[in-house]
Design an enzyme around this catalytic site. Structure first.
Site, PDB file in Angstrom:
ATOM      1  N   GLY A 102     -18.466 -70.112 -30.238  1.00 30.84           N
ATOM      2  CA  GLY A 102     -18.297 -68.868 -31.636  1.00 30.84           C
ATOM      3  C   GLY A 102     -19.839 -69.693 -32.498  1.00 30.84           C
ATOM      4  O   GLY A 102     -19.689 -70.767 -32.313  1.00 30.84           O
ATOM      5  N   GLU A 134     -18.182 -80.218 -31.601  1.00 28.16           N
ATOM      6  CA  GLU A 134     -19.880 -78.974 -31.390  1.00 28.16           C
ATOM      7  C   GLU A 134     -20.973 -79.489 -31.275  1.00 28.16           C
ATOM      8  O   GLU A 134     -21.830 -78.625 -30.220  1.00 28.16           O
ATOM      9  CB  GLU A 134     -18.957 -77.689 -32.259  1.00 28.16           C
ATOM     10  CG  GLU A 134     -17.496 -77.364 -31.742  1.00 28.16           C
ATOM     11  CD  GLU A 134     -17.400 -76.319 -32.298  1.00 28.16           C
ATOM     12  OE1 GLU A 134     -16.205 -75.536 -31.873  1.00 28.16           O
ATOM     13  OE2 GLU A 134     -17.366 -76.249 -33.864  1.00 28.16           O
TER      14      GLU A 134
HETATM   15  C1  5RP Z   1     -14.692 -74.157 -34.131  1.00 29.72           C
HETATM   16  C2  5RP Z   1     -15.987 -73.134 -34.487  1.00 29.72           C
HETATM   17  C3  5RP Z   1     -15.893 -72.124 -34.149  1.00 29.72           C
HETATM   18  O1  5RP Z   1     -16.186 -71.357 -33.494  1.00 29.72           O
HETATM   19  C4  5RP Z   1     -15.040 -70.451 -35.868  1.00 29.72           C
HETATM   20  O2  5RP Z   1     -14.815 -71.149 -36.155  1.00 29.72           O
HETATM   21  C5  5RP Z   1     -15.355 -69.100 -35.209  1.00 29.72           C
HETATM   22  O3  5RP Z   1     -13.803 -68.934 -34.700  1.00 29.72           O
HETATM   23  P1  5RP Z   1     -13.306 -67.935 -33.986  1.00 29.72           P
HETATM   24  O4  5RP Z   1     -14.763 -67.433 -32.895  1.00 29.72           O
HETATM   25  O5  5RP Z   1     -12.347 -68.000 -33.565  1.00 29.72           O
HETATM   26  O6  5RP Z   1     -14.523 -66.767 -35.290  1.00 29.72           O
HETATM   27  O7  5RP Z   1     -16.925 -73.617 -35.536  1.00 29.72           O
HETATM   28  O8  5RP Z   1     -14.217 -75.421 -35.074  1.00 29.72           O
END
Ligand code: 5RP
Length: 223
Positions: free
Chosen positions: A86, A107
């Site tokens: 995400g 990530e």
């Molecule tokens: C985690 C991230 C997530 O991908 C980002 O915060 C998006 O999160 P969500 O899908 O809960 O909106 O970078 O470190």
């Protein structure tokens, strides 16, 4: 449709994309966050296409293992065919802000190795200019004040996410008030500050494809 329904829809679109992938022995990189968690649950339907997974956080590892997927250390993975994750913001070049879930460093590492990076997000994440979402920066704890002063010099207002220690044992500063017109330069500049482990800008390694959940359905955007 509410935001949660959009997240579920885009996660399902990523599952469909994997189903159509030519390899049936996928080495799959898996991100972190609520959208990715919908995706992880959907993986149960295409279990036979996946050889092993590589995870970007302890949380995603626990979920993958609970569902019976093998999670290997990145150093032991022969390759990463696809990485699905995400984002907190995405611009038209598929440059991202990530790290709302504090998993930005792992990530970034998995994304750097991956052959292809598919970002899954609902339409609220699509922006013209990155920076309205506070930029997460992972910092070695003893460097907190030094890095914070440097981020102020850059024009931001860093806020210590006091309740969070990352999977790597570090802290997070969320930088408010940055209008990021030059994401590549900003990413490099912040990386150069001593004590910074990484920052949540994905400009050097943007996504290859953005699957965006909209009220009109899921659209695919490529750079
Ligand atoms: C985690 C991230 C997530 O991908 C980002 O915060 C998006 O999160 P969500 O899908 O809960 O909106 O970078 O470190």
């Amino acid at each position: 449709m509410d935001q949660d329904a959009l997240k579920k829809g885009v996660a399902q679109a990523a599952i469909d994309a994997l189903r159509a992938h030519p390899t049936d022995q996928l080495v799959l990189g898996v991100g972190t966050g609520s959208t990715t968690e919908y995706f992880i649950h959907g993986l149960a339907d295409i279990r036979d296409r996946i050889d092993v997974t590589v995870s970007s956080s302890d949380r995603s590892t626990a979920l993958l293992e609970a569902l019976g997927f093998k999670v290997v250390d990145l150093n032991a993975a022969p390759r990463v065919d696809l990485y699905v994750d995400g984002a907190d913001e995405a611009n038209h070049r598929l440059q991202l802000i990530k790290g709302g879930g504090a998993a930005l460093t792992r990530e970034k590492i998995v994304a750097a190795v991956a052959e292809r990076f598919i970002c899954i997000a609902d339409e609220s994440k699509r922006v013209d200019t990155l920076g309205a979402f506070p930029l997460p920066v992972e910092v070695i704890p003893m460097a907190r004040s030094h890095v914070a002063r440097e981020l102020v010099n850059l024009g931001g207002q860093p806020v210590w996410r006091e309740d969070v220690i990352t999977d790597n044992g570090n802290i997070i500063l969320d930088v408010h008030g940055l209008r990021i017109d030059a994401p590549l330069e900003t990413e490099r500049h912040i990386n150069d500050v001593t004590g910074v482990v990484s920052n949540g800008l994905f400009a050097m390694r943007p996504a290859d494809e953005l699957l965006l959940g909209t009220q009109q359905g899921v659209i695919s955007i490529t750079a």
